[in-house]
Design a protein around this motif. Structure first.
Motif, short mmCIF file in Angstrom:
data_model
loop_
_atom_site.label_atom_id
_atom_site.label_comp_id
_atom_site.label_asym_id
_atom_site.label_seq_id
_atom_site.Cartn_x
_atom_site.Cartn_y
_atom_site.Cartn_z
N SER A 234 63.42 5.94 43.04
CA SER A 234 63.12 4.98 44.10
C SER A 234 62.42 3.78 43.50
N LEU A 235 62.47 2.65 44.21
CA LEU A 235 61.65 1.52 43.79
C LEU A 235 60.20 1.97 43.81
N VAL A 236 59.40 1.44 42.92
CA VAL A 236 58.02 1.87 42.79
C VAL A 236 57.21 1.59 44.06
N THR A 237 56.48 2.60 44.50
CA THR A 237 55.56 2.49 45.63
C THR A 237 54.15 2.52 45.07
N LEU A 238 53.35 1.51 45.39
CA LEU A 238 51.98 1.46 44.90
C LEU A 238 51.12 2.35 45.79
N THR A 239 50.52 3.36 45.18
CA THR A 239 49.76 4.35 45.95
C THR A 239 48.27 4.33 45.67
N SER A 240 47.85 3.68 44.59
CA SER A 240 46.42 3.65 44.27
C SER A 240 46.11 2.44 43.41
N PRO B 170 62.77 -11.98 31.24
CA PRO B 170 62.62 -13.40 31.54
C PRO B 170 62.39 -13.77 33.01
N ALA B 171 62.71 -12.90 33.94
CA ALA B 171 62.59 -13.25 35.37
C ALA B 171 61.13 -13.38 35.79
N ALA B 172 60.93 -13.83 37.02
CA ALA B 172 59.59 -14.12 37.54
C ALA B 172 58.77 -12.89 37.87
N GLY B 173 59.39 -11.73 38.00
CA GLY B 173 58.61 -10.55 38.36
C GLY B 173 59.44 -9.30 38.49
N PHE B 174 58.83 -8.27 39.08
CA PHE B 174 59.43 -6.95 39.22
C PHE B 174 59.31 -6.49 40.67
N TRP B 175 60.42 -6.11 41.27
CA TRP B 175 60.41 -5.62 42.64
C TRP B 175 59.66 -4.29 42.76
N THR B 176 58.97 -4.15 43.90
CA THR B 176 58.37 -2.89 44.32
C THR B 176 59.09 -2.46 45.60
N ALA B 177 58.68 -1.35 46.19
CA ALA B 177 59.29 -0.84 47.42
C ALA B 177 58.71 -1.48 48.68
N GLY B 178 57.86 -2.48 48.55
CA GLY B 178 57.23 -3.11 49.71
C GLY B 178 58.12 -4.15 50.37
N THR B 179 58.19 -4.12 51.71
CA THR B 179 59.02 -5.08 52.43
C THR B 179 58.58 -5.23 53.89
N ALA B 180 58.89 -6.38 54.43
CA ALA B 180 58.78 -6.62 55.88
C ALA B 180 60.13 -7.10 56.37
N LEU C 206 59.68 -8.35 61.20
CA LEU C 206 58.79 -9.42 60.75
C LEU C 206 57.32 -9.05 60.93
N GLY C 207 56.56 -9.22 59.86
CA GLY C 207 55.13 -8.96 59.90
C GLY C 207 54.74 -7.51 59.77
N ASP C 208 55.71 -6.61 59.73
CA ASP C 208 55.43 -5.18 59.62
C ASP C 208 55.67 -4.75 58.17
N TRP C 209 54.66 -4.95 57.32
CA TRP C 209 54.76 -4.66 55.89
C TRP C 209 54.63 -3.17 55.64
N THR D 190 58.19 5.37 51.82
CA THR D 190 57.35 6.32 52.56
C THR D 190 57.19 5.97 54.03
N GLY D 191 57.47 4.73 54.39
CA GLY D 191 57.26 4.27 55.76
C GLY D 191 55.81 3.93 56.06
N GLN D 192 54.93 4.05 55.07
CA GLN D 192 53.51 3.77 55.28
C GLN D 192 53.25 2.27 55.29
N THR D 193 52.32 1.86 56.16
CA THR D 193 51.87 0.47 56.20
C THR D 193 51.16 0.14 54.90
N ILE D 194 51.39 -1.06 54.40
CA ILE D 194 50.80 -1.47 53.12
C ILE D 194 49.37 -1.96 53.35
N ASP D 195 48.45 -1.43 52.57
CA ASP D 195 47.05 -1.83 52.61
C ASP D 195 46.83 -2.91 51.54
#
Length: 178
Positions: A71-77, A96-106, A110-113, A118-123
Motif C-alpha cells: 500500500s502507499l505509505v500511511t504515516l502512523t507516528s 528527480p521529482a518534487a516528492g513522494f506520494w503517501t496514502a493521504g488524500t481528500a 473535499l476537506g475530509d483528509w 485505513t480510513g482514519q482522519t489525518i492528524d
C-alpha cells in the motif's frame, strides 16, 4: 534453511510452537513475522518500505502498490515520519521529482483528509504538516480542501498537499505482522 527469512508461529492447544521447536504457553492468535525485508526495501519497526524512482500520479501510485500487494505509505507516528524524512534526505539524488506520494488524500470528499489505507482522519498537528502554497496547516482554508499528500523535497520532505494528478515518486509499504 529455506525458512531462515521467515519465522512462522502457530497456536495449538493453547501453546505456541516455533519452527525451532520451543513451546510457549499462550492464547494469542497466530503471528507471521519476517526477519528481513525483500530486496530493495528498508525496514522501520514492523514495516518494510520501498522508494520508487518511477513517477506516477497519486491514483496510479496507489494502484501500483496494490498490484504488488503493498500500500502507499500511511504515516502512523512522528517516529515513522522522521525515519522516512531522514531516509529520503540520504537518497534524494537518485529521485528527480518534487516528492513522494503517501496514502493521504481528500480526493473523495473535499476537506475530509483521510489515509486511504485505513480510513482514519489525518492528524496534521502530529506531523506539523503545512501547505507549500500558503504555509498554513493543510485543510484549514477553503483553497486547501482537496488534493493528495506527498513528502515534499523542497520542504526537507515535510508532508504537503499536492494536486493528485501531478507525478511524484512514491513509497510502498508492507506490514510484516498480521
Amino acid at each position: 534453511m529455506s525458512l531462515g527469512i521467515l519465522i512462522v508461529v502457530f497456536a495449538s492447544f493453547g501453546f505456541i510452537t516455533t519452527h525451532a521447536g520451543a513451546l510457549v504457553n499462550s492464547t494469542a492468535k497466530p503471528v507471521l513475522t519476517y526477519e528481513k525485508c525483500p530486496d530493495g526495501f528498508v525496514r522501520f519497526q514492523d514495516s518494510c518500505y520501498n522508494f520508487y524512482v518511477e513517477q506516477f500520479s497519486w491514483p496510479e501510485a496507489m494502484v501500483f502498490c496494490q498490484a504488488l500487494k503493498y500500500s502507499l505509505v500511511t504515516l502512523t507516528s512522528p517516529a515513522q515520519y522522521e525515519f522516512l524524512r531522514s531516509h529520503l534526505a540520504t537518497i534524494t539524488g537518485a529521485y528527480p521529482a518534487a516528492g513522494f506520494w503517501t496514502a493521504g488524500t481528500a480526493a473523495e470528499l473535499l476537506g475530509d483528509w483521510k489515509w486511504i489505507t485505513t480510513g482514519q482522519t489525518i492528524d496534521f498537528e502530529q506531523f506539523n504538516a503545512t501547505d507549500p502554497n500558503t504555509g498554513g496547516h493543510i485543510g484549514v482554508s477553503a483553497d486547501q480542501k482537496s488534493g493528495c499528500l506527498a513528502l515534499s523535497k523542497s520542504m526537507s520532505f515535510k508532508i504537503s498537499r499536492q494536486p493528485c494528478k501531478t507525478t511524484q515518486h512514491f513509497i510502498c509499504e508492507r506490514h510484516d505482522t498480521s
